[in-house]
Design a protein around this motif. Structure first.
Motif, PDB file in Angstrom:
ATOM      1  N   GLY A 132       0.815  -1.211   0.000  1.00  0.00           N
ATOM      2  CA  GLY A 132       0.000   0.000   0.000  1.00  0.00           C
ATOM      3  C   GLY A 132       0.847   1.259   0.000  1.00  0.00           C
ATOM      4  N   ASN A 133       2.168   1.102  -0.167  1.00  0.00           N
ATOM      5  CA  ASN A 133       3.111   2.234  -0.154  1.00  0.00           C
ATOM      6  C   ASN A 133       2.824   3.186   1.002  1.00  0.00           C
ATOM      7  OD1 ASN A 133       2.628   1.647  -3.411  1.00  0.00           O
ATOM      8  ND2 ASN A 133       4.757   1.754  -2.729  1.00  0.00           N
ATOM      9  N   ASP A 134       2.657   2.599   2.185  1.00  0.00           N
ATOM     10  CA  ASP A 134       2.290   3.361   3.376  1.00  0.00           C
ATOM     11  C   ASP A 134       3.547   3.611   4.207  1.00  0.00           C
ATOM     12  OD1 ASP A 134       1.341   4.260   5.802  1.00  0.00           O
ATOM     13  OD2 ASP A 134      -0.135   2.655   6.058  1.00  0.00           O
ATOM     14  N   PRO A 135       3.912   4.885   4.390  1.00  0.00           N
ATOM     15  CA  PRO A 135       5.127   5.164   5.162  1.00  0.00           C
ATOM     16  C   PRO A 135       5.038   4.661   6.610  1.00  0.00           C
ATOM     17  CG  PRO A 135       3.963   7.215   4.605  1.00  0.00           C
ATOM     18  CD  PRO A 135       3.270   6.096   3.892  1.00  0.00           C
ATOM     19  N   ALA A 136       3.804   4.444   7.105  1.00  0.00           N
ATOM     20  CA  ALA A 136       3.622   3.994   8.490  1.00  0.00           C
ATOM     21  C   ALA A 136       3.729   2.476   8.633  1.00  0.00           C
ATOM     22  CB  ALA A 136       2.258   4.451   9.000  1.00  0.00           C
ATOM     23  N   LYS A 137       3.881   1.757   7.519  1.00  0.00           N
ATOM     24  CA  LYS A 137       3.872   0.300   7.590  1.00  0.00           C
ATOM     25  C   LYS A 137       5.260  -0.292   7.361  1.00  0.00           C
ATOM     26  CE  LYS A 137      -0.519  -0.836   8.236  1.00  0.00           C
ATOM     27  NZ  LYS A 137      -0.951   0.480   8.704  1.00  0.00           N
ATOM     28  N   PHE A 138       5.495  -1.434   8.019  1.00  0.00           N
ATOM     29  CA  PHE A 138       6.695  -2.211   7.743  1.00  0.00           C
ATOM     30  C   PHE A 138       6.510  -2.941   6.424  1.00  0.00           C
ATOM     31  CE2 PHE A 138       6.897  -1.940  12.438  1.00  0.00           C
ATOM     32  CZ  PHE A 138       8.143  -1.377  12.552  1.00  0.00           C
ATOM     33  N   GLY A 139       7.546  -3.637   6.006  1.00  0.00           N
ATOM     34  CA  GLY A 139       7.451  -4.382   4.760  1.00  0.00           C
ATOM     35  C   GLY A 139       8.426  -3.812   3.757  1.00  0.00           C
ATOM     36  N   VAL A 140       8.937  -4.694   2.896  1.00  0.00           N
ATOM     37  CA  VAL A 140       9.871  -4.242   1.867  1.00  0.00           C
ATOM     38  C   VAL A 140       9.090  -3.461   0.803  1.00  0.00           C
ATOM     39  CG1 VAL A 140       9.680  -6.362   0.481  1.00  0.00           C
ATOM     40  CG2 VAL A 140      11.794  -5.022   0.415  1.00  0.00           C
ATOM     41  N   GLU A 141       9.724  -2.449   0.244  1.00  0.00           N
ATOM     42  CA  GLU A 141       9.070  -1.700  -0.832  1.00  0.00           C
ATOM     43  C   GLU A 141       8.917  -2.617  -2.051  1.00  0.00           C
ATOM     44  OE1 GLU A 141       7.683   1.238  -0.304  1.00  0.00           O
ATOM     45  OE2 GLU A 141       8.480   0.960   1.711  1.00  0.00           O
TER      46      GLU A 141
END
Ligand SMILES: *Cc1c(COP(=O)(O)O)cnc(C)c1O
Length: 231
Positions: A132-141
């Motif tokens: 979701g391209n969310d700056p608040a979320k972890f996860g690889v881009e």
């Protein structure tokens, strides 16, 4: 206060029913979608309810909390880590979890592979993608996902089952839907590019179940709809 078991039973039946209906609407086979009860922030009895109902696994988001609960429970359950993991806790996580859904860096891959090797086990993992391209979320881009998968596939003590994502918080259900569609597209591209099957798509929680099933989720992580609000 945790709800009582009969309330849990009714809610679990209702969530299964809802999954069946959503699958029918999406022309999917309900057997393709597994329900993972999320017991985080609830007492160990929440996991006991899950086992007693017939669930085979539960999800927790913190390593220490899960270690403590697992020591108290006799029922055979698999434990999935769904929350962020730091490399310095990789050994503990590899010891106590059956699947790590939140793998999002090469550093963590290396630490988990080493730990699983020392434990003599093959550890199931999912790669967490910030779909979701969310700056608040972890996860690889998403752009870095192919590289991460490439590295993951070289690890002899890890088994990459698929991908996981958490949708951005939003009032607009289309945001979740787009996030989940994006994860499916990323999976399809990775499969084509690197030949890894990646059957598991862990996406969808209590608030965005419908969008997740419509977009191909195989694993929904449900806390609130089963246990009520967390303390
Ligand atoms: C807490 C959590 C869930 C469950 O959320 P609910 O809204 O309570 O169903 C699912 N996935 C992750 C990663 C979580 O941290």
């Amino acid at each position: 206060m945790l709800i009582d078991f009969s309330t849990f039973q009714q809610r679990a039946d209702a969530v299964h029913q809802r999954i069946s209906e959503l699958c029918r609407a999406a022309r999917r086979d309900a057997k393709e979608v597994r329900l993972l009860p999320v017991t985080k922030n609830h007492p160990v009895a929440a996991a006991e309810y899950a086992a007693r109902y017939g669930f085979s696994a539960v999800g927790e988001n913190r390593v220490q909390e899960a270690v403590e609960k697992r020591a108290l429970i006799i029922a055979p359950l698999r434990w999935d880590l769904i929350g962020h993991l730091q490399s310095n806790k990789a050994k503990l996580a590899a010891t106590h979890f059956d699947c790590i859904q939140s793998v999002d860096s090469e550093k963590l891959l290396n630490a988990l592979d080493r730990a699983a090797g020392e434990l003599g086990k093959k550890l199931a993992i999912l790669l967490q993608i910030n779909a979701g391209n969310d700056p608040a979320k972890f996860g690889v881009e998403p752009a870095d996902a192919p590289r991460l998968l490439e590295v993951a596939l070289t690890m002899s003590h890890l088994k990459v089952d698929g991908l996981m994502t958490v949708a951005p918080q939003s009032e607009d259900p289309e945001i979740a839907r787009r996030t989940f569609a994006n994860l499916r597209t990323i999976r399809d591209e990775l499969t084509t590019r690197l030949g890894a099957p990646l059957p598991e798509l862990s996406m969808g929680m209590s608030g965005d179940l419908e969008a997740a099933i419509a977009e191909g989720s195989t694993l929904v992580r449900i806390g609130t709809a089963l246990y009520g609000p967390r303390i």
